[in-house]
Design an enzyme around this catalytic site. Structure first.
Site, PDB file in Angstrom:
ATOM      1  N   ASP A  10       0.870  -1.181   0.000  1.00  0.00           N
ATOM      2  CA  ASP A  10       0.000   0.000   0.000  1.00  0.00           C
ATOM      3  C   ASP A  10       0.904   1.226   0.000  1.00  0.00           C
ATOM      4  OD1 ASP A  10      -2.333   1.651   0.325  1.00  0.00           O
ATOM      5  OD2 ASP A  10      -1.867   1.806   2.454  1.00  0.00           O
ATOM      6  N   SER A  11       0.300   2.368  -0.266  1.00  0.00           N
ATOM      7  CA  SER A  11       1.060   3.620  -0.203  1.00  0.00           C
ATOM      8  C   SER A  11       1.545   3.910   1.214  1.00  0.00           C
ATOM      9  CB  SER A  11       0.175   4.763  -0.689  1.00  0.00           C
ATOM     10  OG  SER A  11      -1.011   4.803   0.082  1.00  0.00           O
ATOM     11  N   TYR A  42      -0.409   8.460  -2.337  1.00  0.00           N
ATOM     12  CA  TYR A  42      -0.445   8.206  -3.779  1.00  0.00           C
ATOM     13  C   TYR A  42      -1.670   8.903  -4.406  1.00  0.00           C
ATOM     14  CZ  TYR A  42       2.897   4.208  -3.532  1.00  0.00           C
ATOM     15  OH  TYR A  42       3.991   3.392  -3.366  1.00  0.00           O
ATOM     16  N   GLY A  43      -2.693   9.078  -3.592  1.00  0.00           N
ATOM     17  CA  GLY A  43      -4.006   9.472  -4.103  1.00  0.00           C
ATOM     18  C   GLY A  43      -4.090  10.843  -4.739  1.00  0.00           C
ATOM     19  N   CYS A  73      -3.957  -0.967  -1.827  1.00  0.00           N
ATOM     20  CA  CYS A  73      -4.202   0.456  -2.054  1.00  0.00           C
ATOM     21  C   CYS A  73      -5.319   0.668  -3.084  1.00  0.00           C
ATOM     22  CB  CYS A  73      -2.906   1.082  -2.554  1.00  0.00           C
ATOM     23  SG  CYS A  73      -3.010   2.857  -2.818  1.00  0.00           S
ATOM     24  N   THR A  75      -6.011   3.346  -4.621  1.00  0.00           N
ATOM     25  CA  THR A  75      -5.504   4.166  -5.722  1.00  0.00           C
ATOM     26  C   THR A  75      -4.751   3.304  -6.734  1.00  0.00           C
ATOM     27  OG1 THR A  75      -5.335   6.045  -4.210  1.00  0.00           O
ATOM     28  CG2 THR A  75      -4.048   6.155  -6.238  1.00  0.00           C
ATOM     29  N   GLU A 152      -5.851   9.368   9.862  1.00  0.00           N
ATOM     30  CA  GLU A 152      -4.451   9.297  10.312  1.00  0.00           C
ATOM     31  C   GLU A 152      -4.231  10.111  11.586  1.00  0.00           C
ATOM     32  OE1 GLU A 152      -1.319   9.075   7.651  1.00  0.00           O
ATOM     33  OE2 GLU A 152      -2.390   7.423   6.689  1.00  0.00           O
ATOM     34  N   CYS A 186     -11.147   3.168  -0.469  1.00  0.00           N
ATOM     35  CA  CYS A 186      -9.832   3.639  -0.004  1.00  0.00           C
ATOM     36  C   CYS A 186      -9.513   2.915   1.293  1.00  0.00           C
ATOM     37  CB  CYS A 186      -9.885   5.150   0.219  1.00  0.00           C
ATOM     38  SG  CYS A 186      -8.447   5.834   1.057  1.00  0.00           S
ATOM     39  N   THR A 187      -8.257   2.539   1.457  1.00  0.00           N
ATOM     40  CA  THR A 187      -7.819   1.773   2.621  1.00  0.00           C
ATOM     41  C   THR A 187      -8.311   2.332   3.961  1.00  0.00           C
ATOM     42  OG1 THR A 187      -5.805   3.106   2.477  1.00  0.00           O
ATOM     43  CG2 THR A 187      -5.682   0.846   1.636  1.00  0.00           C
ATOM     44  N   HIS A 188      -8.384   3.669   4.048  1.00  0.00           N
ATOM     45  CA  HIS A 188      -8.682   4.299   5.337  1.00  0.00           C
ATOM     46  C   HIS A 188     -10.163   4.295   5.717  1.00  0.00           C
ATOM     47  CE1 HIS A 188      -4.665   5.640   4.609  1.00  0.00           C
ATOM     48  NE2 HIS A 188      -4.626   6.478   5.627  1.00  0.00           N
TER      49      HIS A 188
HETATM   50  N1  DGL Z   1      -3.894   3.931   0.359  1.00  0.00           N
HETATM   51  C1  DGL Z   1      -4.540   4.977  -0.387  1.00  0.00           C
HETATM   52  C2  DGL Z   1      -5.794   4.410  -1.055  1.00  0.00           C
HETATM   53  O1  DGL Z   1      -6.338   3.422  -0.644  1.00  0.00           O
HETATM   54  C3  DGL Z   1      -4.912   6.156   0.496  1.00  0.00           C
HETATM   55  C4  DGL Z   1      -3.739   7.009   0.893  1.00  0.00           C
HETATM   56  C5  DGL Z   1      -3.029   7.615  -0.293  1.00  0.00           C
HETATM   57  O2  DGL Z   1      -3.562   8.552  -0.919  1.00  0.00           O
HETATM   58  O3  DGL Z   1      -1.951   7.155  -0.605  1.00  0.00           O
HETATM   59  O4  DGL Z   1      -6.237   4.938  -2.039  1.00  0.00           O
END
Ligand code: DGL
Length: 270
Positions: A10-11, A42-43, A73, A75, A152, A186-188
């Site tokens: 993941d990012s 990354y997003g 991820c 993204t 976060e 998105c992961t979060h």
């Molecule tokens: N892990 C990214 C996602 O799931 C979120 C954080 C990022 O923007 O890198 O899209």
């Protein structure tokens, strides 16, 4: 049978929401996790950069002789073209197809919402995949970038006023459009599932891509006869590209349990 680990990347550390689901469904599989904490997010980046970073992440995981690679991820899953993931020559899945399939099996009114980072939403990938499964589905999307820093920074309690306010603003359109299914792309986002659910109400099914992806990963391992025969619970080896002072705290939030081990730091630019 195959006792080699599964590689997950993941990012950053958000991908541990996917690892959490993998651990629940495949408790004996060892995992090598790479979080690109030195280059997160990354997003907000260009497709070119996301593809470059993702390819480096995959190459790094392949140095561990993993049996399968999962892009946790949202993204990367949306932006990385299939011809590139095929060129890795390893069983590979992102979260895009599994989450879309789950959403399509859950929707009754064929009105599906998707939230993710700006890059995920701009890619149009979810619309494309969902419509390939249900051609007359209506897909509504909204980038929700502020959810990432909110999570976060620990604004995750169900009654957190700021998170609720942001959620109401981002999700209003889905209520208007009467979607009955929303992909948390998105992961979060699964971390604030309760807040999102409170805004949308019980009639909207929330899809956690981590759960969908863990099911697909299990299917792939079953089909290819590559399940681990380990009897012990899974070992997770953590790698990051920058040491974060709050690693244990943040990683534990995403994994949903205390992370005991420290990560090793690697520099993928070299
Ligand atoms: N892990 C990214 C996602 O799931 C979120 C954080 C990022 O923007 O890198 O899209």
């Amino acid at each position: 049978l195959d006792n080699r680990p599964i590689g997950v990347f993941d990012s950053g550390l958000g991908g541990l929401t996917v690892v959490k689901q993998l651990k629940a469904l495949l408790p004996n599989e060892d995992i090598v996790y790479f979080g690109d904490t030195g280059r997160v997010p990354y997003g907000t980046r260009s497709n070119e950069t996301i593809i470059k970073y993702a390819t480096q992440d995959v190459n790094f995981l392949q140095s561990f002789d993993v049996k399968m690679i999962i892009a946790a991820c949202g993204t990367v899953s949306s932006v990385l073209p299939e011809e590139i993931s095929k060129s890795f020559n390893i069983d590979y899945t992102g979260v895009l197809l599994p989450a879309s399939q789950d959403a399509c099996s859950k929707t009754k009114n064929k009105r599906i919402g998707v939230i993710g980072t700006s890059a995920t939403i701009n890619s149009g990938a979810y619309e494309k995949v969902i419509k390939s499964i249900i051609p007359d589905a209506e897909v509504f999307t909204n980038a929700c970038p502020m959810f990432v820093p909110l999570v976060e920074n620990g604004f995750i309690e169900r009654d957190n006023k700021i998170a609720k306010l942001v959620a109401e603003d981002y999700l209003e359109m889905f209520k208007k459009e009467n979607v009955d299914t929303l992909i948390l792309g998105c992961t979060h986002f699964p971390i604030i599932k309760d807040i999102i659910g409170d805004v949308l109400g019980e009639s909207v099914t929330l899809i956690d891509p981590g759960f969908s992806t863990a099911k697909i990963a299990k299917d792939i391992l079953l089909k290819t006869n590559k399940l681990s025969e380990n009897q012990s619970t899974s070992d997770i080896n953590y790698f990051v590209s920058d040491t974060q002072s709050g690693f244990t705290k943040i990683a534990s939030i995403f994994l949903g349990e205390t992370v005991e081990t420290s990560p090793k730091t690697v520099d993928l630019n070299n």
